[in-house]
Structures are given as C-alpha cells and as structure tokens.
Design a protein around this motif. Structure first.
Motif, PDB file in Angstrom:
ATOM      1  N   GLU A  10       0.814  -1.215   0.000  1.00 41.02           N
ATOM      2  CA  GLU A  10       0.000   0.000   0.000  1.00 41.02           C
ATOM      3  C   GLU A  10       0.851   1.270   0.000  1.00 41.02           C
ATOM      4  N   THR A  11       1.932   1.301   0.779  1.00 40.31           N
ATOM      5  CA  THR A  11       2.763   2.498   0.810  1.00 40.31           C
ATOM      6  C   THR A  11       3.568   2.651  -0.473  1.00 40.31           C
ATOM      7  N   ALA A  12       3.969   1.550  -1.093  1.00 37.57           N
ATOM      8  CA  ALA A  12       4.663   1.627  -2.386  1.00 37.57           C
ATOM      9  C   ALA A  12       3.718   2.171  -3.460  1.00 37.57           C
ATOM     10  N   LEU A  13       2.474   1.697  -3.451  1.00 40.64           N
ATOM     11  CA  LEU A  13       1.480   2.213  -4.389  1.00 40.64           C
ATOM     12  C   LEU A  13       1.215   3.696  -4.109  1.00 40.64           C
ATOM     13  N   ALA A  14       1.159   4.068  -2.840  1.00 43.53           N
ATOM     14  CA  ALA A  14       0.954   5.472  -2.472  1.00 43.53           C
ATOM     15  C   ALA A  14       2.130   6.340  -2.931  1.00 43.53           C
ATOM     16  N   ASP A  15       3.338   5.798  -2.934  1.00 41.82           N
ATOM     17  CA  ASP A  15       4.494   6.523  -3.465  1.00 41.82           C
ATOM     18  C   ASP A  15       4.258   6.916  -4.924  1.00 41.82           C
ATOM     19  N   LEU A  16       3.743   5.977  -5.716  1.00 42.74           N
ATOM     20  CA  LEU A  16       3.475   6.244  -7.133  1.00 42.74           C
ATOM     21  C   LEU A  16       2.308   7.210  -7.309  1.00 42.74           C
ATOM     22  N   ILE A  17       1.299   7.087  -6.462  1.00 43.14           N
ATOM     23  CA  ILE A  17       0.174   8.016  -6.530  1.00 43.14           C
ATOM     24  C   ILE A  17       0.653   9.415  -6.137  1.00 43.14           C
ATOM     25  N   ASP A  18       1.563   9.503  -5.168  1.00 41.43           N
ATOM     26  CA  ASP A  18       2.175  10.790  -4.813  1.00 41.43           C
ATOM     27  C   ASP A  18       2.814  11.439  -6.038  1.00 41.43           C
ATOM     28  N   ASN A  19       3.544  10.638  -6.820  1.00 38.55           N
ATOM     29  CA  ASN A  19       4.177  11.165  -8.035  1.00 38.55           C
ATOM     30  C   ASN A  19       3.120  11.725  -8.985  1.00 38.55           C
ATOM     31  N   SER A  20       2.018  10.995  -9.137  1.00 37.77           N
ATOM     32  CA  SER A  20       0.946  11.455 -10.029  1.00 37.77           C
ATOM     33  C   SER A  20       0.276  12.709  -9.487  1.00 37.77           C
ATOM     34  N   LEU A  21       0.052  12.739  -8.190  1.00 36.83           N
ATOM     35  CA  LEU A  21      -0.557  13.914  -7.563  1.00 36.83           C
ATOM     36  C   LEU A  21       0.350  15.130  -7.748  1.00 36.83           C
ATOM     37  N   ALA A  98       9.561   2.166  -5.568  1.00 33.06           N
ATOM     38  CA  ALA A  98       8.182   1.724  -5.342  1.00 33.06           C
ATOM     39  C   ALA A  98       7.756   0.710  -6.383  1.00 33.06           C
ATOM     40  N   SER A  99       8.056   0.984  -7.645  1.00 36.75           N
ATOM     41  CA  SER A  99       7.626   0.073  -8.704  1.00 36.75           C
ATOM     42  C   SER A  99       8.321  -1.282  -8.599  1.00 36.75           C
ATOM     43  N   MET A 100       9.597  -1.289  -8.224  1.00 37.72           N
ATOM     44  CA  MET A 100      10.310  -2.564  -8.073  1.00 37.72           C
ATOM     45  C   MET A 100       9.802  -3.323  -6.847  1.00 37.72           C
ATOM     46  N   HIS A 101       9.310  -2.598  -5.854  1.00 37.89           N
ATOM     47  CA  HIS A 101       8.716  -3.242  -4.674  1.00 37.89           C
ATOM     48  C   HIS A 101       7.374  -3.898  -5.031  1.00 37.89           C
ATOM     49  N   LEU A 102       6.680  -3.304  -6.007  1.00 39.01           N
ATOM     50  CA  LEU A 102       5.347  -3.788  -6.378  1.00 39.01           C
ATOM     51  C   LEU A 102       5.343  -4.928  -7.389  1.00 39.01           C
ATOM     52  N   GLU A 107       7.035  -0.359 -16.826  1.00 36.82           N
ATOM     53  CA  GLU A 107       7.178   0.508 -17.990  1.00 36.82           C
ATOM     54  C   GLU A 107       6.606   1.871 -17.616  1.00 36.82           C
ATOM     55  N   VAL A 108       7.398   2.915 -17.847  1.00 40.69           N
ATOM     56  CA  VAL A 108       6.962   4.284 -17.619  1.00 40.69           C
ATOM     57  C   VAL A 108       6.805   4.905 -19.003  1.00 40.69           C
ATOM     58  N   LEU A 109       5.598   5.381 -19.301  1.00 39.93           N
ATOM     59  CA  LEU A 109       5.301   5.981 -20.598  1.00 39.93           C
ATOM     60  C   LEU A 109       4.859   7.407 -20.363  1.00 39.93           C
ATOM     61  N   SER A 110       5.377   8.350 -21.144  1.00 43.50           N
ATOM     62  CA  SER A 110       5.030   9.739 -20.906  1.00 43.50           C
ATOM     63  C   SER A 110       5.083  10.557 -22.194  1.00 43.50           C
ATOM     64  N   LEU A 123      12.022  -0.824 -16.828  1.00 42.64           N
ATOM     65  CA  LEU A 123      12.873  -1.220 -15.715  1.00 42.64           C
ATOM     66  C   LEU A 123      12.522  -2.648 -15.313  1.00 42.64           C
ATOM     67  N   GLU A 124      13.532  -3.487 -15.152  1.00 42.93           N
ATOM     68  CA  GLU A 124      13.279  -4.882 -14.767  1.00 42.93           C
ATOM     69  C   GLU A 124      14.011  -5.194 -13.472  1.00 42.93           C
ATOM     70  N   ARG A 125      13.266  -5.807 -12.556  1.00 46.53           N
ATOM     71  CA  ARG A 125      13.810  -6.136 -11.233  1.00 46.53           C
ATOM     72  C   ARG A 125      15.016  -7.071 -11.335  1.00 46.53           C
ATOM     73  N   ASP A 126      14.946  -8.078 -12.202  1.00 43.63           N
ATOM     74  CA  ASP A 126      16.056  -9.031 -12.339  1.00 43.63           C
ATOM     75  C   ASP A 126      17.338  -8.330 -12.777  1.00 43.63           C
ATOM     76  N   ALA A 127      17.208  -7.335 -13.674  1.00 38.73           N
ATOM     77  CA  ALA A 127      18.383  -6.587 -14.127  1.00 38.73           C
ATOM     78  C   ALA A 127      18.961  -5.749 -12.991  1.00 38.73           C
ATOM     79  N   LEU A 128      18.112  -5.240 -12.114  1.00 39.41           N
ATOM     80  CA  LEU A 128      18.572  -4.463 -10.963  1.00 39.41           C
ATOM     81  C   LEU A 128      19.290  -5.359  -9.963  1.00 39.41           C
ATOM     82  N   VAL A 129      18.684  -6.494  -9.655  1.00 43.13           N
ATOM     83  CA  VAL A 129      19.248  -7.393  -8.647  1.00 43.13           C
ATOM     84  C   VAL A 129      20.566  -7.991  -9.116  1.00 43.13           C
ATOM     85  N   SER A 130      20.603  -8.497 -10.356  1.00 46.76           N
ATOM     86  CA  SER A 130      21.827  -9.125 -10.847  1.00 46.76           C
ATOM     87  C   SER A 130      22.859  -8.075 -11.227  1.00 46.76           C
TER      88      SER A 130
END
Length: 193
Positions: A10-21, A98-102, A107-110, A123-130
């Motif tokens: 929930e807090t990770a999702l709220a982080d992303l909603i904060d960005n949108s807000l 936040a997105s990697m936690h979720l 994919e971020v599109l803008s 962004l891929e979690r496996d690429a970050l971890v390895s």
C-alpha cells in the motif's frame, strides 16, 4: 531488502500516486486533473494527466533522489479550501523503488503537451538485482523507446500530456483485497479527491 518493514504494498502504491498527484498539481486548473489507478493480478496501472516527461525527465524517473519537486514540500500546508497543497514525498522512496517493490517489471510511458511521441522507459527487477559490473561500479541496464500515443491515451488526456506507470507481475496477494485497498487509499488521499 534495505526497505523498512513498514514499506508495504500500500505504501509503495501510495508513493506512485504521490508522483501522479505531484504531476497533476503542476497543471493549471483549466487543464484538468485526472489520476487513474487500476490493480489486477496481471498488472498495476497508474495514469495521470500531468505535464508529462521528456527524454531527460523520464531518465531521472529511474534514479533515486532525482525529484524536481522538492520545493513544493515546504508549501504543503495552506491553500484555499477545500483543497490543500499536497504534501509530496510522504512515503519517500521514489517511483522506481516503489515500482520494483510492487512487481517484476515496470514501464513508464510519458508524453508532453507539445511532444508528438510517447517516451518509454522499461525497468526490470532481475536486471537491478543481478546488475552488471562495469569497472568498479555496478550498473543497471534498462531500455527505452519512442512510439505514437494510442487513441485511449489521447482520449484520457485532453490537455495532450500524460504519464502512465505500468507494473507487470505484481506482488498482490489477491484481488479480493481490492476493496480494502480502495479504502486505504481513500483514507490517504480523501482531501484531494
């Protein structure tokens, strides 16, 4: 693994909603402000009609501590009722953490108001971890591309700009908890709805 225990789905999702807000608050009142959140077992999607990001801004989205909106935090109290100025950064880890936690992949599109193309960062979690080691420092390989906006994206963003964050293979336990999640997000964001 370095996130505190209280950093939840929930807090990770709220982080992303904060960005949108934060993004929609940058709009003029005449531009309209829309944030849409969809959660399913396959994907989480957060869409906003903020000013969008160009190639430089979307690259910063993938970096910790690169927020261009730090000055707004000092203005968090006040504003004309019924709207308060939002207290951005309440959850504090930023979009990519936040997105990697979720989920496993984001994919971020803008698109900006004056841009004709949609910028995409994947962004891929496996690429970050390895990671891959380049000299003495670890790097995180990501990729991006350009594409035309879809009709749905243009329809949802009459001002011509938007940002959409899509998280694939989310860590949601069950869509049975969606109603509870709606109540939780309402409690956090009721003053902006």
């Amino acid at each position: 693994m370095e996130l505190p225990e209280e950093y939840t789905f929930e807090t990770a999702l709220a982080d992303l909603i904060d960005n949108s807000l934060q993004a929609v608050w940058a709009n003029d009142e005449s531009d309209g402000r829309l944030i849409s959140v969809e959660v399913s077992n396959e994907k989480i999607s957060i869409f906003d009609t903020g000013p969008g990001m160009d190639s430089t801004s979307i690259e910063k989205w993938g970096k910790m501590g690169a927020s261009p909106h730090r000055a707004y935090k000092a203005q968090a109290i006040g504003g004309k009722p019924p709207y308060l100025k939002p207290a951005f950064g309440m959850f504090g880890y930023g979009g990519f953490i936040a997105s990697m936690h979720l989920g496993r992949c984001t994919e971020v599109l803008s698109k900006t108001k004056h841009g004709k193309k949609v910028y995409m960062l994947r962004l891929e979690r496996d690429a970050l971890v390895s990671g891959s080691v380049s000299g003495s420092k670890a790097t995180w390989r990501t990729y991006g591309r350009l594409r035309d906006p879809t009709n749905d994206e243009l329809e949802l963003s009459p001002g011509g700009s938007f940002t959409k964050v899509e998280i694939f293979e989310p860590k949601i336990r069950s869509t049975n908890n969606i109603r509870w999640l709606q109540f939780k997000l309402k409690d956090i964001y009721f003053s902006y709805i």
